[in-house]
Each structure stands twice: as C-alpha cells, then as structure tokens.
Design a protein around this motif. Structure first.
Motif, PDB file in Angstrom:
ATOM      1  N   ASP A 218       0.843  -1.301   0.034  1.00  0.00           N
ATOM      2  CA  ASP A 218       0.008  -0.124   0.082  1.00  0.00           C
ATOM      3  C   ASP A 218       0.790   1.302  -0.185  1.00  0.00           C
ATOM      4  N   TRP A 219       2.147   1.196   0.246  1.00  0.00           N
ATOM      5  CA  TRP A 219       2.934   2.406   0.403  1.00  0.00           C
ATOM      6  C   TRP A 219       2.591   3.637   1.367  1.00  0.00           C
ATOM      7  N   HIS A 220       2.076   2.788   2.398  1.00  0.00           N
ATOM      8  CA  HIS A 220       1.968   3.850   3.470  1.00  0.00           C
ATOM      9  C   HIS A 220       2.688   3.827   4.523  1.00  0.00           C
ATOM     10  N   LEU A 221       2.785   4.808   5.515  1.00  0.00           N
ATOM     11  CA  LEU A 221       3.559   4.941   6.611  1.00  0.00           C
ATOM     12  C   LEU A 221       3.827   3.758   7.474  1.00  0.00           C
ATOM     13  N   ARG A 222       2.497   3.016   7.527  1.00  0.00           N
ATOM     14  CA  ARG A 222       2.839   1.801   8.367  1.00  0.00           C
ATOM     15  C   ARG A 222       3.648   0.786   7.746  1.00  0.00           C
ATOM     16  N   ASP A 223       3.466   0.607   6.342  1.00  0.00           N
ATOM     17  CA  ASP A 223       4.268  -0.294   5.540  1.00  0.00           C
ATOM     18  C   ASP A 223       5.798   0.090   5.615  1.00  0.00           C
ATOM     19  N   GLY A 224       6.120   1.366   5.470  1.00  0.00           N
ATOM     20  CA  GLY A 224       7.545   1.580   5.503  1.00  0.00           C
ATOM     21  C   GLY A 224       7.946   1.294   7.042  1.00  0.00           C
ATOM     22  N   ALA A 225       7.281   1.487   7.933  1.00  0.00           N
ATOM     23  CA  ALA A 225       7.780   1.191   9.599  1.00  0.00           C
ATOM     24  C   ALA A 225       7.973  -0.525   9.385  1.00  0.00           C
ATOM     25  N   ALA A 226       6.830  -0.949   8.789  1.00  0.00           N
ATOM     26  CA  ALA A 226       6.997  -2.638   8.798  1.00  0.00           C
ATOM     27  C   ALA A 226       7.908  -3.254   8.341  1.00  0.00           C
ATOM     28  N   GLY A 227       8.344  -2.455   7.074  1.00  0.00           N
ATOM     29  CA  GLY A 227       9.329  -2.895   6.394  1.00  0.00           C
ATOM     30  C   GLY A 227      10.797  -2.715   6.924  1.00  0.00           C
ATOM     31  N   MET A 228      10.856  -1.492   7.569  1.00  0.00           N
ATOM     32  CA  MET A 228      12.203  -1.188   8.125  1.00  0.00           C
ATOM     33  C   MET A 228      12.373  -2.205   9.394  1.00  0.00           C
TER      34      MET A 228
END
Length: 329
Positions: A218-228
C-alpha cells in the motif's frame, strides 16, 4: 452580467471573460470585476453557461489514494495549473480498485466535466478498449496501455538506478529496498523502481539479495515502518535502504528512531517523490525529485489542447528527474 459590468465600468463580455477564467484580461480589470461581483452578490448560472458553450468549467482528476503524500502533492499542483485555464478540479479517489477505475472511465460523471486526468493502478495491458472514444483524456503514470491517448509519466527505472548508485558511491554495500509489490501490473512504479535498483546493484557487481527486497503493497507509513522493522531483524541488517516513495521512507525513519537508531549514521535512507514534508522530516529526507510540477503542467496543458481542439497526434512526455540530497543519506 450587465449590472456587474456597469458597476465595474466594463462590458458584459469582459465580465464573462473574467468569470470564465480567460487570461486575456488585465489584472486591474479582473480585480474591478470581482469586486463588483462580490458587492452585488452575483452568482454565475453554470447550467446555462454549460448549455451555451458546451463546457462545464471543471475537469476530473482520478488518482488511487490521497493518503499517499505524492498523490496529495500532485493533486494540489494540478489544481493550481487548472486554475490558469479557468477550471475547477473534481477529485475521484479510486482506491486502486479495478471496478472504480472502469466506472470513472465510462461512467455518467464524465458527462459533467470537460475532461479527465487519470492515473490508473488496477488496469493494465489488455484494457485499451476502455480508452476508445476518450478523446479528452490524459493518462498519468507508467505506460501500461498501448492506445492513442496522451500520456505523462516519470522515468521510474532511471531515477531508481540513480538513487541506488548514489548510495553505492558513498560506500554502502548492503542496500535494501522497500516497496516492491508482486500483486500489481508487471508495468508499475513498483516494478520499474525495482528494476532500477537491481540494475544499479548488478552494475556494481553486487548480488540482489531476496531478504533485502521488502514487499509493501500500500506504500503507506505503516508499510514503511513494518518494512524497516523486518530489515532490522535480519542477522545482517542493511547499511542503506531505498524506499520506493517518501511516505514509506517517513515510516522507515520512525522505525529507526523507535529503536534508537539514526539515519544516516546507522542506516542511510533515500525516498522517492520529494513531497513537501521531505524537507521537514527528521532528519531531512534525501529523495528523488521526479518532476511532479512538470507532470502537473503538461497534463493540464495537454488536456486543455484537447478540449479546445488544438491538439494533434497523442503525445508521450517523460518528466526530468534529479536527486535532492539532504541529511538522511
């Protein structure tokens, strides 16, 4: 209009030109007319104007998700460009749903605007038939269609390769990527940016590690945090991360800070889109500028040419890109 013209000391035709957004009116004359409109409480009969001119005074912008910073920035820029042509902008959020995208292309709402600027996400190769007869249409995003329509896009692969090469040039060798999405079209921003990332690593003689390529649908904030968080949990975490948009990067920065880590000291971080918030994140985000302003201007100008009957053969425009270097990498 005659009353407004009398109050402003101009003709009714000049009043009409001002209210229709014509640029062929001197600024001081425009100001007098608008003051008279305000003083008299005049309201334009848009239904009558539409019947007379065949124009509605508005265009439609269809984009996947205003919750993604790039799309809200793009929408703002398109509205500013549309204002130059006297247009208001109706925004349709598709949610990246195929049924919604098809409804916008063919639905009744097309009857109520002068044209459509459309960034598809769920549609792809083979859907060209839905574009037939859409002469007042500009497509944004990647070249997923091979149809005779105007198309405005960015150089996703080349820009992603540039961002990855920048990290390599600074001695980073364990470079990860957040944002791939195997569920979307084979021709998408995610796939093209992944191609650029891979090309740069391969050119440097480095392997593309599967555990360093993180899916973010989804390219949302939560996705970036989870990816990191996933990358940091690896036995050998990366020393740099390329996020496929700035919203993912902001989430990744949050995950770093939550663990007492910092960019670029512990992990260098690059985003993509150069949205306004990138300058003000902590640290300020190094990111790809994909030419959003150019994209907005060319899309609106192309649509205006179609509406006014000035356009020739459909054109394809690639915006210029650059790297904006800030503190995160």
């Amino acid at each position: 209009m005659a009353d407004v013209g009398a109050r402003a000391g101009v003709t009714a035709r000049t009043v009409s030109n001002v209210l229709s957004g014509s640029i062929a009116v001197r600024p001081e004359t425009r100001d007098r007319v608008l003051r008279a409109v305000d003083e008299l409480g005049y309201r334009l009969n848009t239904s009558a104007r539409s019947l007379r001119t065949g124009r509605t005074g508005s265009i439609t912008l269809a984009i996947p998700d205003l919750g993604i910073d790039y799309f809200s920035d793009l929408a703002s820029r398109i509205m500013a460009e549309a204002e130059r042509h006297g247009w208001a902008v109706v925004i349709e959020q598709t949610g990246a749903r195929r049924a919604t995208e098809l409804a916008i292309l063919s639905g009744a709402q097309r009857q109520h605007s002068d044209g459509l600027i459309f960034q598809p996400h769920a549609l792809g190769p083979g859907d060209e038939r839905h574009l037939i007869g859409n002469d007042r249409l500009v497509i944004l995003g990647d070249r997923i269609f091979h149809a005779p329509v105007d198309h405005v896009t960015m150089a996703n692969t080349e820009a992603a390769a540039m961002a990855t090469s920048y990290l390599l040039d600074r001695g980073r060798r364990r470079i990860a990527a957040i944002g791939t999405n195997p569920d979307v079209s084979t021709v998408s921003a995610a796939s093209l940016r992944l191609d650029g990332y891979r090309q740069a690593l391969t050119a440097a003689g480095l392997p593309v590690r599967d555990d360093y390529v993180v899916v973010a649908q989804d390219w949302h904030l939560r996705d970036g945090a989870a990816g990191m968080a996933r990358l940091l949990a690896l036995p050998e975490p990366p020393d740099a991360v390329f996020c496929f948009n700035d919203t993912l990067a902001f989430g990744a920065l949050h995950a770093l800070a939550a663990r007492g880590l910092r960019a670029p000291d512990d992990i260098a971080l690059i985003g993509f889109d150069n949205v306004p918030m990138a300058e003000f994140s902590v640290p300020a985000l190094t990111t790809v500028e994909p030419g959003t302003g150019e994209i907005a201007k060319h899309a609106v100008d192309l649509l205006a040419a179609r509406v006014e009957g000035r356009a020739g053969e459909p054109t394809e425009f690639f915006a210029d890109f650059s790297l904006v270097v800030r503190r995160s990498a």
